[in-house]
Design a protein around this motif. Structure first.
Motif, PDB file in Angstrom:
ATOM      1  N   ALA A 143     -37.205 -22.412  30.238  1.00 22.32           N
ATOM      2  CA  ALA A 143     -38.653 -22.621  30.218  1.00 22.32           C
ATOM      3  C   ALA A 143     -39.015 -23.796  29.320  1.00 22.32           C
ATOM      4  O   ALA A 143     -39.905 -24.603  29.630  1.00 22.32           O
ATOM      5  CB  ALA A 143     -39.353 -21.345  29.753  1.00 22.32           C
ATOM      6  N   GLY A 144     -38.303 -23.919  28.191  1.00 21.43           N
ATOM      7  CA  GLY A 144     -38.562 -25.067  27.308  1.00 21.43           C
ATOM      8  C   GLY A 144     -38.184 -26.377  27.963  1.00 21.43           C
ATOM      9  O   GLY A 144     -38.850 -27.399  27.757  1.00 21.43           O
ATOM     10  N   ALA A 145     -37.112 -26.363  28.762  1.00 22.19           N
ATOM     11  CA  ALA A 145     -36.728 -27.587  29.461  1.00 22.19           C
ATOM     12  C   ALA A 145     -37.809 -28.028  30.434  1.00 22.19           C
ATOM     13  O   ALA A 145     -38.119 -29.228  30.565  1.00 22.19           O
ATOM     14  CB  ALA A 145     -35.408 -27.367  30.192  1.00 22.19           C
ATOM     15  N   LEU A 146     -38.408 -27.099  31.139  1.00 18.37           N
ATOM     16  CA  LEU A 146     -39.500 -27.458  32.058  1.00 18.37           C
ATOM     17  C   LEU A 146     -40.719 -27.968  31.294  1.00 18.37           C
ATOM     18  O   LEU A 146     -41.424 -28.873  31.749  1.00 18.37           O
ATOM     19  CB  LEU A 146     -39.890 -26.228  32.887  1.00 18.37           C
ATOM     20  CG  LEU A 146     -38.864 -25.748  33.925  1.00 18.37           C
ATOM     21  CD1 LEU A 146     -39.390 -24.511  34.645  1.00 18.37           C
ATOM     22  CD2 LEU A 146     -38.579 -26.852  34.939  1.00 18.37           C
ATOM     23  N   PRO A 189     -41.679 -32.742  31.968  1.00 17.25           N
ATOM     24  CA  PRO A 189     -42.564 -32.585  33.139  1.00 17.25           C
ATOM     25  C   PRO A 189     -42.215 -33.540  34.274  1.00 17.25           C
ATOM     26  O   PRO A 189     -42.638 -33.330  35.416  1.00 17.25           O
ATOM     27  CB  PRO A 189     -43.949 -32.881  32.555  1.00 17.25           C
ATOM     28  CG  PRO A 189     -43.691 -33.745  31.364  1.00 17.25           C
ATOM     29  CD  PRO A 189     -42.388 -33.287  30.808  1.00 17.25           C
ATOM     30  N   ASP A 190     -41.459 -34.620  33.973  1.00 14.06           N
ATOM     31  CA  ASP A 190     -41.102 -35.587  35.011  1.00 14.06           C
ATOM     32  C   ASP A 190     -39.784 -35.250  35.695  1.00 14.06           C
ATOM     33  O   ASP A 190     -39.204 -36.098  36.391  1.00 14.06           O
ATOM     34  CB  ASP A 190     -41.006 -36.991  34.401  1.00 14.06           C
ATOM     35  CG  ASP A 190     -40.029 -37.023  33.220  1.00 14.06           C
ATOM     36  OD1 ASP A 190     -39.671 -35.925  32.719  1.00 14.06           O
ATOM     37  OD2 ASP A 190     -39.653 -38.127  32.802  1.00 14.06           O
ATOM     38  N   ALA A 191     -39.284 -34.031  35.495  1.00 10.70           N
ATOM     39  CA  ALA A 191     -38.018 -33.657  36.115  1.00 10.70           C
ATOM     40  C   ALA A 191     -38.149 -33.671  37.634  1.00 10.70           C
ATOM     41  O   ALA A 191     -39.241 -33.473  38.197  1.00 10.70           O
ATOM     42  CB  ALA A 191     -37.596 -32.263  35.642  1.00 10.70           C
ATOM     43  N   SER A 192     -37.044 -33.889  38.271  1.00  9.88           N
ATOM     44  CA  SER A 192     -37.034 -33.944  39.736  1.00  9.88           C
ATOM     45  C   SER A 192     -37.299 -32.552  40.309  1.00  9.88           C
ATOM     46  O   SER A 192     -37.070 -31.535  39.651  1.00  9.88           O
ATOM     47  CB  SER A 192     -35.681 -34.449  40.217  1.00  9.88           C
ATOM     48  OG  SER A 192     -34.662 -33.528  39.853  1.00  9.88           O
TER      49      SER A 192
END
Length: 417
Positions: free
Chosen positions: A224-227, A231-234
């Motif tokens: 959840a922290g990674a998301l 926010p620009d993740a593929s």
């Protein structure tokens, strides 16, 4: 009979509390049975007095007859006080037997009461005093039809009978009271053991919930922290992270349901609420050391670089309790890495042999300066719980920083040959 306001009493004390002083806090009020017994003894003493009064033997003098009648009345009336003052009533009536035939029944009853409610060291002198009045009675009220040797023998027989019967009744009452006290103590000890077992079960469930849920929720928090911070993740990365979050949340709920099922499932139930087959004792399936590879793979999918160095020839040969403890130690170590040193590379080493013991080690580099630890909340009880787990199986656990600049979690667990 025990409590903060009522100390534990010995059986003899319990018998004597019926005869306590009026102001004593242990005074017991007479029951219906006590009133019936007292009435019966009063009537018995009266019947004995009437039978003796019909004796046609002439009295030595008129004053002896009047004193005999008065002593008989007072003796029968004093029986109502024998429970409260057994020794005093017996000592007051015994001298009257020197000249009174009518008080004889009351004297024997009071002596019996003393023997039942008082120890032998008190009852023996009272009965001895009654036996000492026999020669005096022979002098005051000599009867030509009753020789002195026969009179003395009759006195000895009556005194010994009263003393022996009273001691038998006292011993029987002490035995009954002792058995009752033992039964109450057994009930109290059983209740205490049940409370201790319940407390141990709660502590075990609390450890299981901490070990299982902390691991699952830390995985969920990492993704959840990674998301949140990317926010620009593929779309593929977002979808993969969302899938891990969903899977971790599902597993956390499943584990929580399994732990709660331990409280609800009766012993011997074939399956827990999660649908998994239960263990031999009706408990939910427990992890084993052979599941360590799955645990490491799960952490790798969560983004933690884990190197597993498993030097065991046959993990299945490790005793179940020791293997489960080793699994929990590795699980907590990986959870702590995600909390306090996210992104660090972890090395897990497992080795050992029967007779030498099982060694488990989890190493990870300390976070670099300026690298903030994860904001995953923790209770700070994980390492304490692991130390307790290792101690319970006869092992030991050490943890702390090393001179190489990393954090080391090391445990040794017994592995019988």
């Amino acid at each position: 009979m025990t409590g903060p306001d009522h100390p534990r009493l010995l059986p003899s004390t319990l018998i004597e509390e019926h005869t306590a002083d009026p102001g004593s806090p242990r005074r017991v009020r007479r029951t219906v049975r006590d009133w019936l017994v007292d009435l019966g003894l009063f009537l018995l003493a009266g019947v004995i007095a009437l039978v003796v009064a019909t004796d046609p033997s002439p009295a030595p003098s008129p004053w002896v007859v009047r004193a005999d009648l008065l002593a008989g009345v007072l003796g029968c009336a004093a029986l109502w006080l024998r429970r409260r003052w057994p020794v005093g009533v017996a000592l007051a009536l015994t001298p009257l037997a020197v000249f009174s035939d009518l008080v004889g029944g009351a004297v024997l009853i009071t002596q019996f009461t003393v023997v039942v409610h008082r120890p032998f060291r008190v009852a023996a002198p009272v009965c001895g005093l009654g036996l000492a009045t026999v020669p005096l009675y022979g002098l005051v009220r000599a009867d030509p039809d009753l020789p002195f040797p026969l009179l003395a023998l009759l006195g000895v027989v009556l005194t010994v009978t009263v003393l022996g019967w009273g001691m038998f009744v006292r011993a029987r009452r002490q035995l009954v009271l002792s058995l009752r006290e033992r039964a109450r103590r057994a009930e109290s000890e059983a209740r205490l053991r049940a409370e201790q077992a319940q407390r141990r079960a709660r502590e075990q469930i609390a450890r299981e919930m901490h070990d299982v849920l902390a691991h699952r929720l830390s995985l969920l928090s990492v993704h959840a922290g990674a998301l949140e911070y990317h926010p620009d993740a593929s779309p593929e990365d977002v979808s993969r992270a969302a899938g891990v979050i969903r899977h971790s949340a599902h597993q956390a709920l499943q584990d929580l349901r399994d732990v709660i099922g331990v409280l609800r499932a009766p012993v011997g139930e074939d399956a827990d609420p999660g649908g998994q087959p239960a263990g031999p004792d009706g408990e939910r399936p427990q992890p084993a050391l052979s599941h360590l590879a799955d645990l490491v793979a799960e952490s790798r999918r969560a983004g933690t670089a884990v190197t597993l160095d498993d030097r065991l020839e046959d993990p299945e040969a490790v005793p179940a309790t020791v293997g489960r403890t080793a699994y929990r130690i590795v699980q907590e170590g990986l959870t702590n890495v995600r909390k306090h040193a996210p992104g660090g590379e972890v090395t897990v080493t497992v080795e050992g042999d029967p007779g030498r013991g099982l060694t488990v080690e989890v190493r990870n580099p300390l976070p670099a300066a300026g690298c903030a630890p994860s904001d995953i909340p923790g209770a700070g009880q994980g390492l304490l719980g692991l130390t307790e787990r290792a101690t319970l199986v006869g092992g030991r656990l050490e943890h702390g920083r090393t001179s190489r600049g990393d954090f080391r979690l090391h445990a040794w667990l017994p592995w019988p040959a």
